[in-house]
Every structure is written in C-alpha cells, then in structure tokens.
Design a protein around this motif. Structure first.
Motif, PDB file in Angstrom:
ATOM      1  N   ASN A   1      28.734  -9.851  23.298  1.00 61.00           N
ATOM      2  CA  ASN A   1      29.914 -10.057  22.453  1.00 61.00           C
ATOM      3  C   ASN A   1      30.028 -11.485  21.927  1.00 61.00           C
ATOM      4  O   ASN A   1      31.018 -11.826  21.288  1.00 61.00           O
ATOM      5  CB  ASN A   1      31.194  -9.735  23.229  1.00 61.00           C
ATOM      6  CG  ASN A   1      31.240  -8.297  23.642  1.00 61.00           C
ATOM      7  OD1 ASN A   1      30.709  -7.433  22.955  1.00 61.00           O
ATOM      8  ND2 ASN A   1      31.848  -8.019  24.779  1.00 61.00           N
TER       9      ASN A   1
ATOM     10  N   ARG B   1      29.994 -14.719  19.797  1.00 58.91           N
ATOM     11  CA  ARG B   1      30.122 -14.891  18.340  1.00 58.91           C
ATOM     12  C   ARG B   1      29.401 -16.155  17.906  1.00 58.91           C
ATOM     13  O   ARG B   1      29.948 -17.249  17.970  1.00 58.91           O
ATOM     14  CB  ARG B   1      31.595 -14.975  17.945  1.00 58.91           C
ATOM     15  CG  ARG B   1      32.372 -13.724  18.237  1.00 58.91           C
ATOM     16  CD  ARG B   1      33.710 -13.785  17.525  1.00 58.91           C
ATOM     17  NE  ARG B   1      34.666 -12.932  18.190  1.00 58.91           N
ATOM     18  CZ  ARG B   1      35.864 -13.317  18.581  1.00 58.91           C
ATOM     19  NH1 ARG B   1      36.258 -14.559  18.363  1.00 58.91           N
ATOM     20  NH2 ARG B   1      36.672 -12.482  19.173  1.00 58.91           N
TER      21      ARG B   1
ATOM     22  N   SER C   1      26.392 -13.491  26.097  1.00 55.30           N
ATOM     23  CA  SER C   1      26.970 -12.148  26.181  1.00 55.30           C
ATOM     24  C   SER C   1      26.687 -11.381  24.890  1.00 55.30           C
ATOM     25  O   SER C   1      26.615 -11.988  23.818  1.00 55.30           O
ATOM     26  CB  SER C   1      28.475 -12.287  26.404  1.00 55.30           C
ATOM     27  OG  SER C   1      29.159 -11.214  25.835  1.00 55.30           O
TER      28      SER C   1
END
Ligand code: SF4
Ligand code: SF4
Length: 132
Positions: A35, A37, A33
């Motif tokens: 997003n 991390r 994704s």
C-alpha cells in the motif's frame, strides 16, 4: 550506584543479541508495503497508456501538480498527449489514483526520488509509463 550501572549493562547486552531493526541503506533496500504511496506509474494496455485524458486527476489533485493535455487518435479516441507530475509538489495523498475512472494510474513502491535539479523532479509521460 552499582545497581543502575548493572541495569544499564543488562539492557545493552540484551540488545547485542537481537536482530537489528535498522538497514545498511543504500546497500540494503527496505521492503515497502504493497500500500506504499511512492512514485506514480501510468498503466499500459495494448502498448499504450490507459489514460483517456479525462482531466479528473488534475482536477482532484490538492497540490495541483498534474498537467494533462488531451490528444485524439485516428479512431477519435482521447489519449494523454502530455502527462506530467511535478513530484516536488506532490503530497502523495493518492487522490489521483482513486479518482481515475479507467484505473490508468497507480502508485509504486519507488521512493528514491532524490535529484539535483528541480526540472528532474518533473516526471513526463515517458518516465511515468509502467515498467514491465
Ligand atoms: S498523490 Fe495527491 S498530490 Fe500527488 S499527484 Fe496524486 S493527487 Fe496530486
Ligand atoms: S483520471 Fe485517469 S484517465 Fe483521467 S486524466 Fe487522470 S490518469 Fe488519465
């Protein structure tokens, strides 16, 4: 006795024609994704890291895994002479990225961080510089 057997067979056969949800890793890599991390990267601007060595990210880091040492250039501007992240201690919370006042840090989709030696998990500034 035969009914449960047929039910089980029906489920097995139905899965034969479905697209597999597993990947043949490492030959097939997952699309992470935006997003996600993963490993950090120090953003680069005008051929140098944007970091101004303000010490906010090591201060906010709950795992205390960021080491910053400030230097001063010929224009008396601060920069990170030393910037290191110990990825063995990082919990990938993203607080460091949120805290940065100059948007100098980001987290990438890089998740393949396995290594053999403990020291190889310490990412120094040169290893963290954003790849272009
Ligand atoms: S992601 Fe969290 S734990 Fe990892 S370096 Fe940043 S603040 Fe520290
Ligand atoms: S918060 Fe940003 S500018 Fe401050 S030391 Fe960390 S990376 Fe550098």
């Amino acid at each position: 006795m035969i009914v449960p057997l047929l039910k089980g067979l029906k489920i097995t056969l139905s899965h034969l024609f479905q697209k597999p949800i597993t990947l043949q890793y490492p030959d097939e890599k997952p699309q992470v994704s935006p997003n996600f991390r993963g490993l950090h990267a120090l953003k680069v601007s005008h051929d140098r890291a944007k970091c101004v060595a303000c010490y906010l990210c090591p201060t906010v880091c709950p795992a205390k895994c960021i080491t910053v040492e400030a230097g001063e250039d010929q224009n008396h501007d601060k920069y990170a002479e030393r910037y290191e992240i110990d990825m063995l201690r990082c919990i990938f919370c993203g607080y460091c990225v949120e805290a940065c006042p100059v948007d100098a840090l980001k987290m990438t989709g890089e998740f393949e961080l396995a290594n053999y030696k403990r020291e190889d998990f310490v990412f120094i500034k040169e290893r963290l510089l954003e790849k272009r």
